[in-house]
Scaffold this active site. Structure first.
Site, mmCIF file in Angstrom:
data_model
loop_
_atom_site.group_PDB
_atom_site.id
_atom_site.type_symbol
_atom_site.label_atom_id
_atom_site.label_comp_id
_atom_site.label_asym_id
_atom_site.label_seq_id
_atom_site.Cartn_x
_atom_site.Cartn_y
_atom_site.Cartn_z
ATOM 1 C CB SER A 35 69.775 35.318 -2.016
ATOM 2 O OG SER A 35 70.036 35.719 -3.347
ATOM 3 C CG HIS A 46 73.169 32.297 -3.503
ATOM 4 N ND1 HIS A 46 72.355 31.202 -3.692
ATOM 5 C CD2 HIS A 46 72.346 33.376 -3.536
ATOM 6 C CE1 HIS A 46 71.099 31.586 -3.824
ATOM 7 N NE2 HIS A 46 71.077 32.908 -3.734
#
Length: 207
Positions: free
Chosen positions: A130, A181
Site C-alpha cells: 500500500s 500511506h
C-alpha cells in the site's frame, strides 16, 4: 484476470505495472503453498518489517515487506488499486520514472511507518504494497497537475477526493498503516515531480 493483463501488457505496454502485479501475486502464491497460515511469525520470516528489525540493520526488509500481504483481501485491494492507476501513471510518466516512484516511494512509506511505531513504542509486523501504491497515487496527482488539472478520466478534484476517502477509510479501520500511506503518497508526489522535471530538461536539450 486475463483481460486485465491484456489491457496492461498489449494495449498500453505498461510493463512495470504488470511486473509488479505479477511479483506480488507470485510471492503470495509461493507463501500460501508453503504455509497457508499467514501469522506474524511467518510473515516476519518471509521478510516483513518491524522497527526493531531496522535497528538491527535488516534494511532489506524495507523492500521485501512491500511484496508481502497478510491475506487475499489485503493483496486484492492493493493490486486492484495498482491496476486501476498504474497503467495511466506509467504511460505518462515513463517506465523508469514509474519504477523509481513505486520502489523509493514504498521505501519512504515504510520508513515513515517505522518512525511512527518507534515513536509510540509499538511493536508491529508490517507488510503490504500500500505504501508503494500510494506513491503511485502521489505520482498520478503530480501528473494531473502538470497536465493542468486533467489527465484522461482523472481530474485534480477526482484524485484529491479519492485520496481523502481512502485515507479516511484507513483512519477509521483497524490494522491499517496510515503512516505508510501518507509517507508513500508524499514521496511519490515529490519523486514524480523530480522525474518529470528531469525529463523536461532532457527534452529541452534534445530540441
Amino acid at each position: 484476470m486475463k483481460n486485465l493483463f491484456d489491457l496492461v501488457f498489449k494495449k498500453y505496454k505498461c510493463y512495470a505495472t504488470a511486473v509488479f502485479l505479477l511479483i506480488n501475486l507470485a510471492v503470495f502464491l509461493w507463501m500460501f503453498l508453503h504455509n497457508a497460515a499467514f501469522d506474524t511469525l511467518y510473515m516476519y520470516d518471509c521478510g516483513a518489517m518491524t522497527p526493531d528489525s531496522l535497528k538491527k540493520g535488516d534494511y532489506y526488509r524495507l523492500i521485501t515487506s512491500m511484496f508481502l500481504h497478510f491475506d487475499l483481501q489485503h493483496l486484492g485491494n492493493n493490486m486492484l488499486m495498482l491496476a486501476a492507476i498504474g497503467s495511466t501513471t506509467e504511460r505518462y510518466m515513463g517506465t523508469l520514472s514509474f519504477v523509481l516512484v513505486y520502489l523509493f516511494g514504498g521505501i519512504a512509506g515504510n520508513l515513515f511507518s517505522a518512525w511512527n511505531y518507534t515513536r509510540i513504542g509499538e511493536h508491529v509486523v508490517a507488510a503490504g504494497a500500500s505504501g508503494a501504491v500510494f506513491a503511485v497515487i502521489g505520482g498520478l496527482l503530480c501528473l494531473v497537475l502538470i497536465h493542468k488539472g486533467r489527465l484522461e478520466n482523472f481530474t485534480t478534484k477526482k484524485v484529491m477526493v479519492f485520496i481523502v476517502l481512502i485515507l479516511y477509510q484507513g483512519f477509521t479501520t483497524e490494522n491499517v498503516d496510515n503512516y505508510a500511506h501518507a509517507g508513500g503518497l508524499a514521496a511519490g508526489f515529490i519523486i514524480g515531480a523530480a522525474c518529470m522535471a528531469v525529463k523536461h530538461q532532457l527534452n529541452r536539450r534534445e530540441r
